[in-house]
Structure formats: structure tokens, C-alpha cells
Design a protein around this motif. Structure first.
Motif, PDB file in Angstrom:
ATOM      1  N   LEU A  11       2.379  16.738  -6.479  1.00 50.93           N
ATOM      2  CA  LEU A  11       2.486  15.454  -5.885  1.00 50.93           C
ATOM      3  C   LEU A  11       2.642  14.284  -6.828  1.00 50.93           C
ATOM      4  CD1 LEU A  11      -0.330  15.861  -3.085  1.00 50.93           C
ATOM      5  CD2 LEU A  11       2.109  15.935  -2.705  1.00 50.93           C
ATOM      6  N   GLN A  12       2.586  14.696  -8.279  1.00 51.13           N
ATOM      7  CA  GLN A  12       2.642  13.597  -9.305  1.00 51.13           C
ATOM      8  C   GLN A  12       4.306  12.877  -9.204  1.00 51.13           C
ATOM      9  OE1 GLN A  12       2.081  14.835 -12.964  1.00 51.13           O
ATOM     10  NE2 GLN A  12       1.216  12.995 -13.633  1.00 51.13           N
ATOM     11  N   ASN A  13       4.248  11.616  -9.349  1.00 54.47           N
ATOM     12  CA  ASN A  13       5.595  10.906  -9.179  1.00 54.47           C
ATOM     13  C   ASN A  13       6.067  11.386 -10.729  1.00 54.47           C
ATOM     14  OD1 ASN A  13       6.028   9.251  -6.691  1.00 54.47           O
ATOM     15  ND2 ASN A  13       3.887   9.154  -7.336  1.00 54.47           N
ATOM     16  N   PRO A  14       7.518  11.267 -10.717  1.00 55.21           N
ATOM     17  CA  PRO A  14       8.267  11.359 -12.094  1.00 55.21           C
ATOM     18  C   PRO A  14       7.749  10.830 -13.262  1.00 55.21           C
ATOM     19  CG  PRO A  14      10.078  11.400 -10.363  1.00 55.21           C
ATOM     20  CD  PRO A  14       8.370  10.869  -9.675  1.00 55.21           C
ATOM     21  N   ASP A  15       7.210   9.435 -12.908  1.00 55.31           N
ATOM     22  CA  ASP A  15       6.999   8.719 -14.203  1.00 55.31           C
ATOM     23  C   ASP A  15       5.627   8.859 -14.364  1.00 55.31           C
ATOM     24  OD1 ASP A  15       5.609   7.430 -11.930  1.00 55.31           O
ATOM     25  OD2 ASP A  15       6.421   5.535 -12.140  1.00 55.31           O
ATOM     26  N   HIS A  17       2.629   8.910 -12.322  1.00 59.59           N
ATOM     27  CA  HIS A  17       1.246   8.638 -11.549  1.00 59.59           C
ATOM     28  C   HIS A  17       1.423   9.244 -10.099  1.00 59.59           C
ATOM     29  CE1 HIS A  17       4.270   6.099  -9.093  1.00 59.59           C
ATOM     30  NE2 HIS A  17       3.017   5.702  -8.320  1.00 59.59           N
ATOM     31  N   TRP A  18       0.303   9.020  -9.444  1.00 59.93           N
ATOM     32  CA  TRP A  18      -0.199   9.404  -8.068  1.00 59.93           C
ATOM     33  C   TRP A  18      -0.362   8.269  -7.343  1.00 59.93           C
ATOM     34  CZ3 TRP A  18      -1.726  12.296 -12.292  1.00 59.93           C
ATOM     35  CH2 TRP A  18      -1.441  13.766 -12.394  1.00 59.93           C
ATOM     36  N   PRO A 300      -2.518   2.884  -6.497  1.00 62.62           N
ATOM     37  CA  PRO A 300      -1.916   3.946  -7.559  1.00 62.62           C
ATOM     38  C   PRO A 300      -2.820   4.231  -8.827  1.00 62.62           C
ATOM     39  CG  PRO A 300      -0.662   1.912  -7.717  1.00 62.62           C
ATOM     40  CD  PRO A 300      -1.783   1.685  -6.264  1.00 62.62           C
ATOM     41  N   THR A 304      -4.628   7.815  -9.680  1.00 61.23           N
ATOM     42  CA  THR A 304      -4.180   8.492 -10.586  1.00 61.23           C
ATOM     43  C   THR A 304      -5.224   8.665 -11.694  1.00 61.23           C
ATOM     44  OG1 THR A 304      -1.868   7.207 -10.701  1.00 61.23           O
ATOM     45  CG2 THR A 304      -2.844   8.252 -12.765  1.00 61.23           C
ATOM     46  N   TRP A 329       1.112   6.810 -18.175  1.00 58.54           N
ATOM     47  CA  TRP A 329       1.486   5.628 -17.176  1.00 58.54           C
ATOM     48  C   TRP A 329       0.480   4.788 -17.072  1.00 58.54           C
ATOM     49  CZ3 TRP A 329      -0.517   3.998 -12.762  1.00 58.54           C
ATOM     50  CH2 TRP A 329       0.430   3.332 -11.645  1.00 58.54           C
ATOM     51  N   TYR A 358      -0.312  -1.630  -8.443  1.00 65.94           N
ATOM     52  CA  TYR A 358       0.682  -1.232  -9.475  1.00 65.94           C
ATOM     53  C   TYR A 358       0.592  -2.765 -10.135  1.00 65.94           C
ATOM     54  CZ  TYR A 358       2.999   2.530  -6.854  1.00 65.94           C
ATOM     55  OH  TYR A 358       3.220   3.629  -6.468  1.00 65.94           O
TER      56      TYR A 358
END
Length: 618
Positions: A11-15, A17-18, A300, A304, A329, A358
């Protein structure tokens, strides 16, 4: 446990973070729908989707609750009813009849809270005298004034300042469909004499009601020049903190009020500030088939930080690598160059905190910052030495005089302000609390600052003083005594308290006494009302079971059979992804007023507890 670890990593985003959904009650989506009618900017598809979400959330008693399974709240129910009627629902529809009957049975719409009355006044449903006097001239008060905006919390400040302008203009909704809800009043609103009848009758309350009456009588005669200056200051305050498309304060109510402020001042819809304010609201929308609603904010950084800690507890190359990408991140989100409103109380303090969202540079908070630092210290104290140093210094600088920490402000304890008629929600302030203080103490001990260091010792003294008679601790930001007790037990354990220490033993025994028959733990939002039992709720939840287990293990009770039963509960209640889901709300924005469901809590805290158990049991 491996399935849960892999699922979280997936579920982690490409950059790095969650971010999970953050859900509140029906109030937020209702206000979003009604905002479209105030501005005459109705999106029919979006309106229909939100209306469907609202209908699905109606309770068996006909109203809408503040948390899943709770009793109806009249203010929330009036807003939901109004929104559905604005969306075109028939008065004769069964759900509307049930809602109307429920509202009238509780005294009608005249019994709603102040923020709901302000909304009704904008639609002309109640006279503006139904709203407590809040002159925009408050913006002209000097710093030493007892009513200066610096004396209220960050969330109150960002909500109130643009609202002062809206109230000064007595904004009238465009309301293109001419929707009214007169049928919800037992007595015509024009005939209601006392709109403050639901307030406390304390000495402060009596004083402020008299002041409110006087202000209503004289505020129309305030000098025009002073009003212009006050409005200019309010606009400057909002515009400086507009925060791009992440929004004023990065919270929904403040964003709405900023949008309304620019609207009533006559800003063109394509004015950059007006566009920014509107766009920030759109970022809060969740639009899924059969499930469209507005979130109160985005989480976020918090999500994270929690998941990084859970993965580090689980261990293994993949988990550690994912946590490192999450921490990297987070490094980029540290606030290093903006002196937020906290600087008013701590001039000269170097910035170094993290915000919840964010972007929210003016409003970092101690809770997020401490959780981030704990993860970074566990992961690689050398790699993250400079972010940790800046954060540690900022946290220590934010400690209040009584030794505790509030979330966003220092010494924000002007309790008399919670008695003004405008503050009927009782959440105008940000005083130090046990859960936030525990996180800061936990962070300091992770950095090697033991009980002999001044900030840690003062924090521990605060926590010892705050322990309830039954052995638990209050949870300001998570529900409730289970969350608070876990938070403090982690801090005491990290500070070297033994399992036989009275504070540890009493809290552990309290947790053991509140385990449910199925092996789990559960507590609902009713525990925030005086006289209600602590640590109890209708069902066990994965997140609260995890908190209880983490608390018991921190207290040295890993070998207690109750812990094994709790672990079995978690193992036996995983979903098809290897994670956990839960319906109840297990967090809180403002006790007795505003509750939250972090969709990430059930997915992350159980893994943390299982991993801790595995580690301790070898």
C-alpha cells in the motif's frame, strides 16, 4: 504476520509515503453539499453521490450519530436532513419522515449548536441574533488582551478568523432552489427568545451571556474604520496561511470559512486566493462507487510515521527498506523555514516539527513530530541525526509550564474562554494532555534522555499526576482510556519504570479488567461523557486490542494469559489481505463533538502488536 507486512508494503506510494482515508460523521459531507447551494455552484453528480452516502449513514433512531453505533446528535442530524432536502429528497420519503420526527422529539432545530446555527443563519432559517456575538473587531485587540486570537487553539484560530468576516457581512446563501427547513422548528425561529438555553449556568457562563447581550446591542454602532481595519487584518491572516491547495489550517471547517470569506468580500471566482480556497476543498473528496464523502483533513505524515514504526517492529529486509523510504519521504516534510503561530509563545525557538497533513507549515504538531522521530531513531539515528536534532529541540521548546505538551500550542489553558456562548462545543483550547505528553516523553527517552533530564522528568511528573483513580489515562486524540493508557505505558516503560511501579501495575490491571469475552478490547465515544464507563463499548476492535496489548507488554505482562488471548483475537480476525478492518470510530477530534475513523489504524497497529509479541516471546 508476513501477510500483513507484505500487504502494508504493497500500500506504500511510489514516493515512499502512506495515506489512508480519514472519515468523520455526516457533518462534513453535509456541509460540503450545502456549500454548493450557498455559492450556487451545484455539481448534480457530486450532490447525488454525497446524498447517497448520507442516506446510508442514518441510524436506527432516525438521526445521524457522531460515531458509528452512537445515539443521534441533533446538530449533525439537522445538517444531514437539510443537505438531503437541498439535494431533492421528498419530505414524504420514509428516511426524511424518520429524521424529522427524531429532530422534533429532541426539541427541534432550535436546539442545535452554535456552528449549526451559523449555517442556518446564512440560509435565513434563523435570525442572526440566534448566533453569539463575535465582532470582527476582535482582530484589533492587542496581544495582552484576554480575548486575543492567540489564546485559542490552532484549529479554533483558523476556523474563527475567516468566520468573523463572514458573520460581519451576515452572508446570505444564494440557495438557488429556495430550500427551507421550517418544519424542523417547534416554535418559529423568530419567536425563540433564548438561543443559549443549552449552555452551562456557571458563573463564567452567566457573565459571558450578559456580555453577549450587550455586544448584540452595540456592535452595529462600532466605528466603520475599526471594522475595516479588523477585516483587513483577518484577510491578511487568512491569506498568509492559505497553504496552497492544502488549505487554510489543512482542515475542512477552516477551508470552508476561507472560501466563504472571499465570497462575501466579492472576490471574483477566478481570483487566485478564491480559486486556491475552493481547490483545497476538492482534495478532501473521496469518490468511490457508492461511497462519496468529504474528509475532515488528510493524514499522510501520521499514517506514514505509524506504519514505519509497525514495519520496524516487524523487521526483515523488505519491511526495513519500506520504512527507510517512508522516513526519507518524511525528511522532506519537516518544517524548517516557517515560524508558525507557536512562535507567539516561543519567540526565538528554531522550527523543526512535522505537520499532520501533506503541507501545513504554520501548524506543526508535537504528536506527529514525536512519532516521526521515534521511527527515525529506531531506523538509523546517524542517517537522520540532523532532522532528529531539530525536532528534539523544537519539542523541548514546546513543553508547557505544567510539564505536559499540547498538540499545537504552548500553555493554551485559558479555560474561561470555553464558557463564552460561541464555545458551546467546549473545544476552543489545546491544553497539555496525557497521550501527547506520553509521546513526547517516549521520544526523549528513545534519544537517551532519561528520568534525570529536566524535560523528561517534568513530563513524567505530569503523567503521574494525570493518572485516573481507576489506573487508566485519558486519551484526547484516540478513543479513549485504552489509547491513553497504552500511550503512557509506552513512555513509562521507555523511561525505565518497572512492572511493579504503582503507575504501571494499576494501569495494567485496569487493561486486564476490561478485556472482552472474545479476547479483544473495545471502547466507544460515549466514554467521553461524564458518568459513562471507561474502556467499554459494544464490540472489540482491532486497533484498540492492539493498543491494549502494546500497553500490557510495555508494563511487563507479556506472559499473562490475557495477552495470548488478545493475540489470538487479532490472528483470528484478519481479512483476506492479511490485514484488519473495523467499522467503529476509534479516534476523536473533539470529545463529545467530533469523532474520527482512521482507516489506517486497523491496518497498522495490529501488526505492531503482533510483532512486539513475537519479539518478546523470542
Amino acid at each position: 504476520m508476513a501477510d500483513a507486512t507484505d500487504a502494508l508494503i504493497g500500500l506504500q506510494n511510489p514516493d515512499g509515503h502512506w495515506v489512508f482515508e480519514l472519515e468523520a460523521d455526516a457533518t462534513i459531507p453535509s456541509e460540503y453539499l450545502l456549500l454548493m447551494h450557498i455559492l450556487d455552484e451545484i455539481d448534480p453528480d457530486l450532490e447525488a453521490e454525497i446524498a447517497a452516502f448520507l442516506r446510508a449513514g442514518q441510524g436506527r433512531d432516525g438521526g445521524w450519530p457522531l460515531f458509528q453505533g452512537g445515539a443521534m446528535d441533533i446538530s449533525c442530524t439537522v445538517k444531514a436532513y437539510f443537505a438531503l432536502k437541498a439535494a431533492g429528497d421528498s419530505l414524504d420519503a420514509p428516511h426524511m419522515v424518520r429524521a424529522r420526527e427524531a429532530i422534533l422529539a429532541q426539541g427541534g432545530a432550535a436546539r442545535v449548536n452554535v456552528f449549526t446555527r451559523i449555517l442556518l443563519a446564512q440560509f435565513g432559517e434563523v435570525p442572526w441574533r440566534a448566533v453569539p456575538a463575535m465582532p470582527v473587531e476582535i482582530m484589533n485587540l492587542p496581544d495582552w488582551s484576554p480575548f486575543h486570537i492567540g489564546r485559542i487553539s490552532y484549529w479554533s484560530r483558523t476556523v474563527v478568523v475567516p468566520l468573523l468576516v463572514v458573520m460581519a457581512h451576515r452572508l446570505r446563501a444564494r440557495n438557488p432552489r429556495g430550500v427551507t427547513i421550517r418544519e424542523l422548528f417547534l416554535v418559529p425561529p423568530e419567536q425563540v427568545r433564548d438561543w443559549n438555553s443549552n449552555l452551562s449556568r456557571s458563573a463564567w457562563g452567566t457573565f459571558f451571556r450578559a456580555m453577549d447581550t450587550a455586544l448584540h446591542a452595540v456592535q452595529s454602532r462600532f466605528p466603520a474604520k475599526a471594522r475595516r481595519q479588523a477585516i483587513e487584518r483577518a484577510v491578511a491572516f487568512v491569506t498568509e496561511r492559505l497553504n496552497g491547495e492544502d488549505g487554510l489550517g489543512a482542515i475542512f471547517p477552516a477551508m470552508v470559512n476561507a472560501t466563504l470569506m472571499y465570497h462575501c468580500l466579492g472576490y471574483s471566482p477566478d481570483h487566485p486566493a478564491a480559486v486556491t480556497a475552493r481547490e483545497s476543498l476538492k482534495k478532501l473528496l473521496v469518490r468511490k462507487p457508492g461511497r462519496t464523502y468529504a474528509q475532515p483533513c488528510l493524514s499522510p505524515v501520521w499514517d506514514t510515521a505509524i506504519i514505519c514504526n509497525a514495519l520496524l517492529e516487524a523487521g526483515g529486509p523488505a519491511a526495513i527498506d519500506a520504512a527507510r523510504r517512508g522516513a526519507d519521504w518524511l525528511v522532506d516534510r519537516q518544517i524548517l523555514d516557517v515560524e508558525g503561530d507557536w512562535i507567539w509563545k516561543r519567540p526565538g525557538l528554531e522550527p523543526g516539527g512535522w505537520a499532520f497533513q501533506y503541507n501545513n507549515a504554520h501548524y506543526p504538531d508535537t504528536d506527529d513530530t514525536a512519532m516521526v522521530v521515534i521511527a527515525m531513531q529506531r531506523l538509523d539515528a546517524v542517517r537522520y541525526a540532523e532532522p532528529i536534532r531539530r525536532a528534539r529541540n523544537w519539542i523541548v521548546g514546546m513543553q508547557s509550564r505544567n510539564g505536559g505538551w499540547g498538540a499545537f500550542d504552548v500553555d493554551n489553558q485559558h479555560e474561561f474562554l470555553n464558557h463564552i456562548p460561541f464555545a458551546d462545543h467546549g473545544a476552543l483550547l489545546d491544553p497539555p494532555t496525557s497521550d501527547v505528553t506520553a509521546r513526547c516523553v517516549w521520544m526523549l527517552t528513545r534519544l537517551g534522555e532519561g528520568r534525570d533530564t529536566v524535560p523528561t522528568r517534568r513530563g513524567l511528573t505530569f503523567l503521574e499526576r494525570e493518572q485516573e483513580k481507576d489506573g487508566s489515562w485519558f486519551g484526547r486524540w484516540g478513543t479513549n482510556y485504552i489509547y491513553g493508557s497504552w500511550s503512557v505505558l509506552e513512555a513509562l516503560s521507555a523511561a525505565g519504570y518497572s512492572r511493579s511501579a504503582p503507575e504501571m501495575a494499576r494501569a495494567a490491571n485496569w487493561l486486564l479488567a476490561h478485556q472482552r469475552a472474545d479476547g479483544g478490547w473495545g471502547e466507544d465515544g460515549a466514554s467521553y461523557w461524564p458518568g459513562q464507563p471507561h474502556g467499554e463499548g459494544p464490540v472489540s476492535t482491532a486497533s484498540q486490542t492492539a493498543w491494549a496489548l502494546l500497553g500490557l507488554m510495555a508494563a511487563g505482562r507479556v506472559d499473562d494469559p490475557a495477552v495470548e488471548r488478545g493475540i489470538e483475537f487479532l490472528i483470528g480476525n484478519r481479512n483476506s489481505d492479511g490485514l484488519w478492518t473495523e467499522e467503529p470510530f476509534t479516534a476523536v477530534g473533539f470529545p463529545r463533538v467530533f469523532y474520527l475513523k482512521y482507516h489506517g489504524y486497523a491496518a497498522s497497529f495490529p501488526l505492531w502488536a503482533l510483532a512486539r509479541y513475537r519479539s518478546l516471546k523470542g
